[in-house]
Motif scaffolding. Structure first.
Motif, mmCIF file in Angstrom:
data_model
loop_
_atom_site.group_PDB
_atom_site.id
_atom_site.type_symbol
_atom_site.label_atom_id
_atom_site.label_comp_id
_atom_site.label_asym_id
_atom_site.label_seq_id
_atom_site.Cartn_x
_atom_site.Cartn_y
_atom_site.Cartn_z
ATOM 1 N N PRO A 63 0.826 -1.214 0.000
ATOM 2 C CA PRO A 63 0.000 0.000 0.000
ATOM 3 C C PRO A 63 0.858 1.260 0.000
ATOM 4 C CG PRO A 63 -0.773 -1.553 1.654
ATOM 5 C CD PRO A 63 0.542 -2.072 1.159
ATOM 6 N N GLN A 64 0.404 2.225 -0.785
ATOM 7 C CA GLN A 64 1.107 3.509 -0.857
ATOM 8 C C GLN A 64 0.115 4.628 -0.562
ATOM 9 O OE1 GLN A 64 3.775 3.865 -4.379
ATOM 10 N NE2 GLN A 64 2.892 1.886 -4.953
ATOM 11 N N ALA A 65 0.640 5.780 -0.275
ATOM 12 C CA ALA A 65 -0.220 6.933 -0.006
ATOM 13 C C ALA A 65 0.531 8.196 -0.367
ATOM 14 C CB ALA A 65 -0.634 6.968 1.461
ATOM 15 N N LEU A 66 -0.240 9.184 -0.818
ATOM 16 C CA LEU A 66 0.298 10.506 -1.102
ATOM 17 C C LEU A 66 -0.490 11.506 -0.281
ATOM 18 C CD1 LEU A 66 2.397 11.974 -2.869
ATOM 19 C CD2 LEU A 66 0.551 12.389 -4.502
ATOM 20 N N ALA A 67 0.212 12.307 0.498
ATOM 21 C CA ALA A 67 -0.469 13.214 1.418
ATOM 22 C C ALA A 67 -0.041 14.648 1.157
ATOM 23 C CB ALA A 67 -0.164 12.839 2.863
ATOM 24 N N LEU A 68 -0.992 15.525 1.329
ATOM 25 C CA LEU A 68 -0.751 16.962 1.225
ATOM 26 C C LEU A 68 -1.232 17.585 2.526
ATOM 27 C CD1 LEU A 68 0.230 18.964 -0.980
ATOM 28 C CD2 LEU A 68 -2.182 19.365 -1.515
ATOM 29 N N GLU A 69 -0.386 18.363 3.181
ATOM 30 C CA GLU A 69 -0.788 18.933 4.458
ATOM 31 C C GLU A 69 -0.226 20.332 4.629
ATOM 32 O OE1 GLU A 69 1.196 15.629 6.629
ATOM 33 O OE2 GLU A 69 2.095 17.248 7.789
ATOM 34 N N GLY A 70 -0.837 21.064 5.503
ATOM 35 C CA GLY A 70 -0.366 22.413 5.757
ATOM 36 C C GLY A 70 -1.191 23.073 6.830
ATOM 37 N N GLY A 71 -0.675 24.191 7.346
ATOM 38 C CA GLY A 71 -1.418 24.892 8.378
ATOM 39 C C GLY A 71 -0.649 26.073 8.903
ATOM 40 N N LEU A 72 -1.182 26.631 9.951
ATOM 41 C CA LEU A 72 -0.528 27.782 10.576
ATOM 42 C C LEU A 72 -0.518 27.602 12.087
ATOM 43 C CD1 LEU A 72 -2.926 29.870 11.869
ATOM 44 C CD2 LEU A 72 -3.437 29.977 9.432
ATOM 45 N N ILE A 73 0.496 28.190 12.708
ATOM 46 C CA ILE A 73 0.664 28.129 14.156
ATOM 47 C C ILE A 73 0.740 29.568 14.641
ATOM 48 C CG2 ILE A 73 2.026 27.180 16.054
ATOM 49 C CD1 ILE A 73 3.353 25.316 13.951
ATOM 50 N N GLY A 74 -0.373 30.083 15.129
ATOM 51 C CA GLY A 74 -0.386 31.452 15.611
ATOM 52 C C GLY A 74 0.063 31.529 17.053
ATOM 53 N N ASP A 75 0.448 32.736 17.476
ATOM 54 C CA ASP A 75 0.884 32.888 18.857
ATOM 55 C C ASP A 75 0.457 34.225 19.465
ATOM 56 O OD1 ASP A 75 2.552 34.675 17.649
ATOM 57 O OD2 ASP A 75 4.337 33.452 17.871
ATOM 58 N N GLY A 76 -0.384 34.969 18.788
ATOM 59 C CA GLY A 76 -0.874 36.212 19.336
ATOM 60 C C GLY A 76 0.080 37.381 19.207
ATOM 61 N N ASP A 96 2.022 37.918 16.157
ATOM 62 C CA ASP A 96 2.441 37.999 14.754
ATOM 63 C C ASP A 96 3.811 37.372 14.539
ATOM 64 O OD1 ASP A 96 0.096 39.275 14.038
ATOM 65 O OD2 ASP A 96 0.917 41.263 14.464
ATOM 66 N N THR A 97 4.158 36.409 15.359
ATOM 67 C CA THR A 97 5.415 35.691 15.153
ATOM 68 C C THR A 97 5.118 34.213 14.915
ATOM 69 O OG1 THR A 97 5.614 35.431 17.549
ATOM 70 C CG2 THR A 97 6.816 37.246 16.532
ATOM 71 N N GLY A 98 3.940 33.935 14.418
ATOM 72 C CA GLY A 98 3.559 32.553 14.171
ATOM 73 C C GLY A 98 4.259 31.983 12.957
ATOM 74 N N ALA A 99 3.926 30.763 12.652
ATOM 75 C CA ALA A 99 4.582 30.047 11.566
ATOM 76 C C ALA A 99 3.531 29.458 10.638
ATOM 77 C CB ALA A 99 5.459 28.935 12.119
ATOM 78 N N GLY A 100 3.917 29.289 9.388
ATOM 79 C CA GLY A 100 3.087 28.577 8.432
ATOM 80 C C GLY A 100 3.902 27.468 7.813
ATOM 81 N N TRP A 101 3.273 26.388 7.495
ATOM 82 C CA TRP A 101 4.025 25.268 6.949
ATOM 83 C C TRP A 101 3.169 24.473 5.981
ATOM 84 C CZ3 TRP A 101 2.136 20.390 8.079
ATOM 85 C CH2 TRP A 101 1.193 20.330 9.101
ATOM 86 N N GLY A 102 3.845 23.780 5.100
ATOM 87 C CA GLY A 102 3.174 22.893 4.172
ATOM 88 C C GLY A 102 4.090 21.743 3.825
ATOM 89 N N ALA A 103 3.527 20.617 3.423
ATOM 90 C CA ALA A 103 4.351 19.450 3.125
ATOM 91 C C ALA A 103 3.619 18.546 2.151
ATOM 92 C CB ALA A 103 4.675 18.680 4.404
ATOM 93 N N VAL A 104 4.396 17.826 1.370
ATOM 94 C CA VAL A 104 3.869 16.752 0.551
ATOM 95 C C VAL A 104 4.680 15.511 0.906
ATOM 96 C CG1 VAL A 104 5.365 17.409 -1.380
ATOM 97 C CG2 VAL A 104 3.346 15.981 -1.793
ATOM 98 N N ALA A 105 3.967 14.400 1.107
ATOM 99 C CA ALA A 105 4.632 13.200 1.607
ATOM 100 C C ALA A 105 4.136 11.973 0.860
ATOM 101 C CB ALA A 105 4.375 13.032 3.105
ATOM 102 N N TRP A 106 5.052 11.088 0.533
ATOM 103 C CA TRP A 106 4.712 9.800 -0.078
ATOM 104 C C TRP A 106 5.145 8.711 0.879
ATOM 105 C CZ3 TRP A 106 8.315 5.988 -1.449
ATOM 106 C CH2 TRP A 106 7.779 4.886 -2.136
ATOM 107 N N SER A 107 4.269 7.731 1.107
ATOM 108 C CA SER A 107 4.606 6.681 2.057
ATOM 109 C C SER A 107 4.309 5.309 1.470
ATOM 110 C CB SER A 107 3.840 6.862 3.373
ATOM 111 O OG SER A 107 2.456 6.795 3.147
ATOM 112 N N LEU A 108 5.015 4.328 1.973
ATOM 113 C CA LEU A 108 4.927 2.949 1.507
ATOM 114 C C LEU A 108 4.861 2.050 2.722
ATOM 115 C CD1 LEU A 108 5.198 1.072 -1.043
ATOM 116 C CD2 LEU A 108 7.648 1.020 -0.539
#
Lengths: 191, 360
Positions: free
Chosen positions: B156-169, B171-183
């Motif tokens: 089995p394989q999978a392809l994932a797309l993910e992302g989001g934001l990490i706020g902290d009140g 304006d020094t938060g972070a944003g991230w995104g990723a693409v991942a393939w798994s087996l």
């Protein structure tokens, strides 16, 4: 086929909710609310909210291991944040030894910059579903203050459909001038 | 009126079979109703039912049931044992659960036999020696994630797309995104994942007295490999990768422990480091409400991107996580919570992220 058109069945999910109010008539009064979900007898996850002298919010994850027929160990990991202290974490490790009629229980509770709490006692069944739970606690909770000794007496009652209710009253403090009452109420359902 | 009642009076297991194959003894210590031996007298005739398993025609799983083994005459009754003489020679192994009932006077029902094959089947081949899986990745997985019994089985394989934001009140938060393939191997919960990840955050800039007084953006990209071992009770995983941020190249490391199946109820505790972009501890617990729906709580406590190597600012966040599997091929995950430097509402920001995974 009929059975292939059925939706995925709901699993037996258990939960527990415990709240405690502890006071020593001093600055180290605190209250807790601990909510947990479990889909089996061994894994739980939830959130622990601590109020009072040193507030904090932490997520919790716990695993119970059965070592032989008489000994069960439960480990709980915590990670979150304390007020004005920033991120923090800790653990709770407890054991339950089956001595036929009695269960001997002991546990250690620690959260960085919050303190440590040691607890020991027995669970003694009085009759079907009713267990009396005397406890002795030593704690530096609520901001690592001076050690406080506390004596608690609790009762656990099994209700229908795998439910249970536990209530405990305690008294203790740092010294005879800083002693106060405590109350714990917990309800839950075993998965 | 006695015999209908007897059907519920004695349910036990065969203790032993005497040298005479038609004489059996039944333990009566699991009597459901009444006192053992009460109402029983030697000389009574009863029907004997023995427990027998047959395969479920749909699932092939063995299903326990009862088979009529003929009538028997009670020859001896004691407080814990009842001795019977079977009317027909029926082989009943010691330990077989037995129930007695009203006599039927018939012949025993034959024991269940597996249906004969329609065509003569070729002689079974001896089990093949496990062959080494082909390919570097499959070889590594076979060694580290579980024994592979069928080299031709689908991985089995999978392809994932993910992302989001990490706020902290602040304006020094972070944003991230990723693409991942798994087996994954055909058996066991082990996994290998290759992941491309981008992270944008803010680093505090220190001034006089090492006090942070301003922020500047920090960006990094990482190529990561994660390997999960196949355990369910307790499993471990490691992360190794490399990347580059706006200061220079760096190494990504990570390690974690997991208890429980990764797609069901489980708890995961991990540490992740992304070079100068910071590090974090993660506690992620999920509880399966149904086979295709889980809820859980996730907390992360970590540092912001480092400036000049000295100043570390810690931040934590927590979120409620829901994940669901749609038609067995698409897995969705949502997380919503709050995070920041301290607990008061004014110090908290929004934490939200999502993940879409397609499996085949």
């Amino acid at each position: 086929m009929f059975w292939m058109t059925l939706a995925a069945p709901a699993l037996a999910v258990g939960f527990s909710a415990e709240t405690a109010l502890i006071s020593s008539f001093g600055p180290d009064a605190y209250g807790t609310l601990h909510l947990q979900l479990a889909a089996g007898p061994e894994l739980e996850c939830g959130a622990l909210v601590i109020g009072g002298t040193q507030p904090g919010v932490l997520a919790t994850g716990a695993r119970t291991l059965h070592l032989g027929e008489r000994l069960a160990l439960r480990g709980e990991v915590r990670l979150g944040m304390l007020r004005e202290q920033g991120p923090s974490g800790g653990f709770r490790l407890s054991g339950d030894l089956d001595l036929d009629r009695l269960h001997a229980v002991a546990g250690v509770d620690w959260i960085a910059r919050m303190g440590v709490r040691l607890e020991g006692g027995v669970d003694a069944p009085l009759r079907d579903g009713l267990v009396v739970q005397p406890r002795l606690q030593l704690e530096t909770w609520a901001g690592q203050r001076d050690p406080a000794l506390r004596v608690a007496l609790g009762f656990s009652l099994a209700t229908g459909d795998r439910g249970w209710v536990r209530i405990a009253a305690s008294v203790g403090g740092r010294d005879v001038h800083h002693m106060g009452p405590g109350m714990t109420l917990a309800v839950g359902r075993t998965p | 009126m006695l015999f209908p009642m007897l059907a519920t009076l004695l349910t036990g297991a065969v203790q032993a079979q005497s040298p005479d194959p038609q004489v059996i003894q039944v333990r009566a210590d699991t009597v459901l109703v009444g006192t053992p031996g009460e109402g029983w007298t030697p000389g009574q005739t009863v029907a004997v039912y023995v427990a027998e398993a047959r395969p479920d025609p749909r699932t092939d799983e063995p299903v326990q049931g009862l088979r009529y083994a003929g009538d028997a005459r009670i020859v001896w009754v004691g407080p814990e044992l009842v001795a019977l003489v079977l009317a027909y020679p029926v082989a009943i192994a010691a330990g077989t659960p037995v129930r007695l009932g009203s006599p039927q006077g018939g012949e025993p029902t034959p024991a269940w036999q597996a249906p004969a094959p329609v065509a003569a089947a070729p002689p079974p081949e001896p089990p093949a020696e496990p062959r080494p899986p082909s390919g570097l990745v499959q070889g590594l997985m076979a060694v580290h994630l579980g024994q592979v019994h069928d080299d031709d089985a689908t991985w089995p394989q999978a392809l994932a797309l993910e992302g989001g934001l990490i706020g902290d009140g602040y304006d020094t938060g972070a944003g991230w995104g990723a693409v991942a393939w798994s087996l994954r191997p055909p058996e066991g919960p082990g996994r290998v994942e290759v992941r491309l990840e981008g992270l944008r955050g803010e680093r505090w800039v220190t001034g006089k007295g090492d006090e942070p007084h301003a922020t500047e953006p920090a960006v990094g990209y990482w190529l990561l490999t994660r390997v999960d071992t196949a355990g369910v009770g307790l499993a471990a995983y490691g992360v190794l990768g490399a990347g580059v941020d706006d200061v220079g190249p760096g190494v990504a490391l990570g390690a974690g422990l997991r208890s429980g199946h990764p797609d069901r109820t489980r708890i995961e505790l991990s540490w992740q480091g992304r070079g100068r972009m910071g590090q974090r501890f993660v506690l992620d617990g999920r509880v399966a409400l149904r086979d295709d729906l889980r809820v859980g709580v996730r907390t992360r406590a970590g540092t912001l991107p480092v400036h000049q190597g000295d100043f570390l600012q810690w931040r934590a966040d927590g979120a409620l996580v829901v994940d669901a599997v749609v038609r067995q091929r698409i897995a969705l995950q949502w997380a919503l919570g709050a995070g920041g430097y301290d607990l008061p509402w004014r110090d908290l920001g929004l934490v939200a992220d999502g993940r879409v995974e397609v499996r085949w």
